[in-house]
Design a protein around this motif. Structure first.
Motif, mmCIF file in Angstrom:
data_model
loop_
_atom_site.group_PDB
_atom_site.id
_atom_site.type_symbol
_atom_site.label_atom_id
_atom_site.label_comp_id
_atom_site.label_asym_id
_atom_site.label_seq_id
_atom_site.Cartn_x
_atom_site.Cartn_y
_atom_site.Cartn_z
ATOM 1 N N ALA B 93 -85.872 -6.547 42.393
ATOM 2 C CA ALA B 93 -87.254 -6.031 43.301
ATOM 3 C C ALA B 93 -86.447 -4.207 43.830
ATOM 4 C CB ALA B 93 -88.250 -6.375 44.125
ATOM 5 N N PRO B 111 -89.327 -0.826 39.730
ATOM 6 C CA PRO B 111 -89.539 -0.658 41.197
ATOM 7 C C PRO B 111 -88.434 0.062 42.342
ATOM 8 C CG PRO B 111 -89.053 -3.067 40.901
ATOM 9 C CD PRO B 111 -88.416 -1.623 39.197
ATOM 10 N N ASP B 134 -92.493 1.798 50.214
ATOM 11 C CA ASP B 134 -92.250 0.421 51.128
ATOM 12 C C ASP B 134 -92.402 -0.746 50.848
ATOM 13 O OD1 ASP B 134 -94.039 2.431 52.894
ATOM 14 O OD2 ASP B 134 -96.472 2.370 52.041
ATOM 15 N N LYS B 135 -92.790 -0.959 49.394
ATOM 16 C CA LYS B 135 -92.247 -1.896 48.639
ATOM 17 C C LYS B 135 -90.865 -2.289 48.936
ATOM 18 C CE LYS B 135 -92.846 -6.097 46.162
ATOM 19 N NZ LYS B 135 -91.928 -5.988 46.045
ATOM 20 N N ASP B 139 -88.982 -5.327 50.996
ATOM 21 C CA ASP B 139 -88.267 -6.204 50.590
ATOM 22 C C ASP B 139 -86.211 -6.133 51.598
ATOM 23 O OD1 ASP B 139 -89.655 -7.122 48.723
ATOM 24 O OD2 ASP B 139 -89.069 -5.070 47.327
#
Lengths: 396, 272
Positions: B93, B111, B134-135, B139
């Protein structure tokens, strides 16, 4: 050069260097030439051992499912796809071993020491289905399950030392604030800092209690001193507690607070230098659980601050940290012992939770003898559960 | 026989590598592993802070600021990679490349850092990156928590030095990793520092019994650091495209030798 020529067919030759040959093409012409030279040099090396060959294609691994006995296993991963691949053995989300960036047409070797269990293997693109690896027990893995090798304790002991470092760091910081508040004559701030400092101290008390000289300066109880509160050896936490709560003043406490600051700083250094043995992870937790079960809960320690319940919670947290570090090993060797440990901790937590009011605990003098005995009993049961750990993994 | 006949220094080291590792007391590794976890936890806290600033710049549409922050905030991640990449889901990720996806850069699943790198440098825009950013933030926060809770496996800590060198050999020398930004030298430095940290922590355990090995490793670290120094620019590094072929070759040889040498560290410390 053809795909075949590019392969490094050398024996134990770690072909992790090989993708270099194609890696940067133009960028890397010279280095690539060097790597190719290296490849040709090893092409006639000795035969490799029995490596498990796996060919990664565009969509799948071939074979996609392996069943092996526990122990050391070598995989020879061939990239037959058109992109660079990464090959991983996964235990849940955790990587057991991996090889990165195996270029198309190349192969790489990977050696893993596998414990019994079910694993997944990755096969190229992240969206490709994964393969499986089933590892069955071997004679050696069975022997190590019952008696883990000394190296199995490095991780747990390190983790506990990280914990000791973190908690002693918090203790030093809180003792500094306590000293500052006392110097400022701010009784309320000093009380708050005192309560805060006690928690990290209690979390690591199982170990610090063995550093006798510092322990006697940091935490003596008046009950154990000839002249009780008036005894010149009455120093440390409880002397400050007596001043702040018993006498309601910070007056005259500055030298005591200063000494405490110095003593906890020395404690931090001593803990860092301390070399713990594997059996001490359960051993210190056991001693602490017994102390609580055999008198400390009944008698209480903080006659003036009455903050015992919060401190007993902190003690429990500290015991849980060290004992639970053995749980993965114990769970493999003796699942019933691991389950007993879980049960012991949850029962002790529940016994403490029964007194909790939101985020705080009532003054300890509100607990009558019966309530204290119920709490003490939960620590005796916990001690019993902890005492089964070391024998379960061959440490006694 | 091991293959590394190209480099005399390595040959000497390898000649001793297969033999007896002079009885390192396993428990002597406890303190280095503990120190390493403290180091990694500190770096991870820095990663979280850096990424949050980076994410804020991306979400504010500030392309220049985001580009300036990109190589800086990656440094702690690259330093702690041996541990960070143990969490396969987060590593994918946070740091996977377009190659791992069917439709490469165009793949909606692509990503993390490199997706944002692609947007900033190739598209010159932060458009469509809000959710990716944001991810990424979520993470690295998750990573922080997981690292906190991880009992570090000693073989992964000691093996981490070689892992970092392989990382450079396999994904950095080729310029594969930061292909849009060309900030590869920042990552190099971070990988070297991460590997050197591990060497420093175990040095007391082997400096007497493995003096030749330690000297060879130090020599190669000196080489890579000397080359990197030539490309310093302010607090960071110039574009990877400016690295000369000659320097790339010296770097490549030293890094490959270090990868080989450091891969014997586990065995020397009784962890194989």
């Amino acid at each position: 050069m053809t795909a075949t020529e590019k392969r490094n067919t050398g024996a134990a030759a770690p072909s992790r260097l090989m993708p270099l040959a194609v890696a940067g093409s133009a960028l890397l012409a010279a280095a690539a030439a060097g790597a190719f030279y290296y490849a040709t040099q090893t092409a006639t090396g000795p035969e490799r051992g029995d490596a498990h060959k796996v060919v990664v294609g565009e969509r799948t691994c071939d074979p996609a499912d392996f069943a092996l006995p526990a122990g050391r296993a070598t995989f020879e991963i061939h990239n037959a796809s058109s992109r660079p691949i990464e090959w991983e053995i996964l235990d849940g989300v955790m990587v057991v071993e991996e090889r990165e960036n195996i270029a198309p047409g190349f192969h790489s070797l990977l050696t893993a020491k596998l414990k019994p269990g079910s694993y997944e293997i990755t096969c190229g693109l992240l969206s490709n289905p994964r393969g499986t690896l089933t590892v069955t027990p071997s004679a050696q893995s069975e022997a190590e399950r019952a008696r883990p090798p000394i190296t199995a304790f490095i991780g747990p002991l390190s983790e506990y030392k990280v914990y000791l470092a973190a908690q002693s760091g918090l203790l030093v910081k809180a003792a500094g604030m306590l000293e500052e508040a006392i110097r400022a004559g701010d009784v309320e701030a000093a009380k708050a800092a005192w309560l805060a400092a006690r928690l990290p101290y209690k979390r690591i008390e199982a170990v610090t209690g063995r550093i006798a000289d510092l322990e006697n300066a940091i935490d003596p109880l008046p009950d154990y001193l000839e002249k009780r509160e008036q005894d010149p050896a009455f120093t440390g936490f409880h002397r400050l507690e007596y001043g702040l709560w018993g006498e309601g003043t910070a007056g005259g406490l500055a030298p005591v607070a200063q000494r405490l600051s110095g003593d906890v700083a020395a404690l931090k250094d001593r803990l860092k230098a301390l070399k713990l043995q594997p059996e001490e992870l359960a051993g210190t937790a056991l001693r602490q659980a017994r102390r609580l079960g055999e008198g400390q809960v009944r008698d209480g320690e903080n006659a003036y601050a009455a903050s015992d319940l919060a401190e007993i919670v902190a003690s429990l947290e500290g015991m849980e940290k060290s004992a639970m570090l053995l749980k993965p090993l114990v769970a493999e060797a003796a699942p019933d012992v691991a389950a007993g440990l879980e049960k012991g901790f949850s029962a002790a937590r529940a016994a403490l939770d029964a007194h909790r009011a939101g985020e705080t605990y009532p003054p300890y003098d509100r607990l009558d003898a019966q309530a204290r005995e119920a709490l003490a009993a939960s620590f005796r049961a916990l001690a019993e559960a902890i005492s089964a750990l070391n024998p379960a993994i061959g440490l006694e | 026989m091991k293959p590394n006949r190209l480099l005399a220094a390595t040959a000497i080291t390898l000649a001793t590598a297969g033999g007896a590792h002079a009885g390192v007391d396993a428990l002597d590794l406890v303190e280095p592993v503990a120190e390493y976890k403290i180091f990694v936890t500190g770096r991870t806290a820095e990663l979280v802070e850096g990424v949050d600033a980076f994410v804020a710049a991306v979400k504010a549409g500030d392309v220049e600021k985001a580009k300036a922050l990109y190589p800086v905030v990656r440094v702690p991640y690259e330093q702690i990679e041996p541990i960070a990449e143990l969490f396969s889901d987060l590593d994918v990720a946070i740091d996977s490349r377009a190659d791992d996806y069917e439709q490469a850069e165009a793949d909606p699943e692509f990503p993390g850092f490199h997706r944002i790198e692609y947007g900033l440098w190739e598209k010159g825009s932060t458009e469509g990156l809000d959710a990716v950013a944001d991810k990424l933030s979520a993470d690295v926060h998750d990573l922080h928590g997981r690292i906190d809770g991880l009992t570090f496996p000693p073989e992964k800590v000691v093996g981490g030095a070689a892992v970092l060198m392989e990382e450079v050999a396999l994904t950095k020398i080729s310029g594969e990793e930061n292909r849009y930004s060309r900030t590869d030298l920042w990552d190099f430095k971070a990988n070297f520092d991460g590997a050197y940290k591990i060497v420093e922590l175990v040095r007391p355990l082997i400096e007497e019994t493995e003096a030749d090995f330690v000297a060879a490793v130090d020599g190669n670290f000196d080489k890579v650091y000397a080359i990197l120094e030539k490309y310093e620019d302010g607090d960071g590094y110039v574009s990877y495209l400016k690295l000369t072929d000659a320097d790339r070759n010296v770097l490549s040889a030293a890094v490959n030798t270090l990868a080989e040498d450091l891969s014997t560290l586990r065995g020397k410390l009784g962890l194989d």
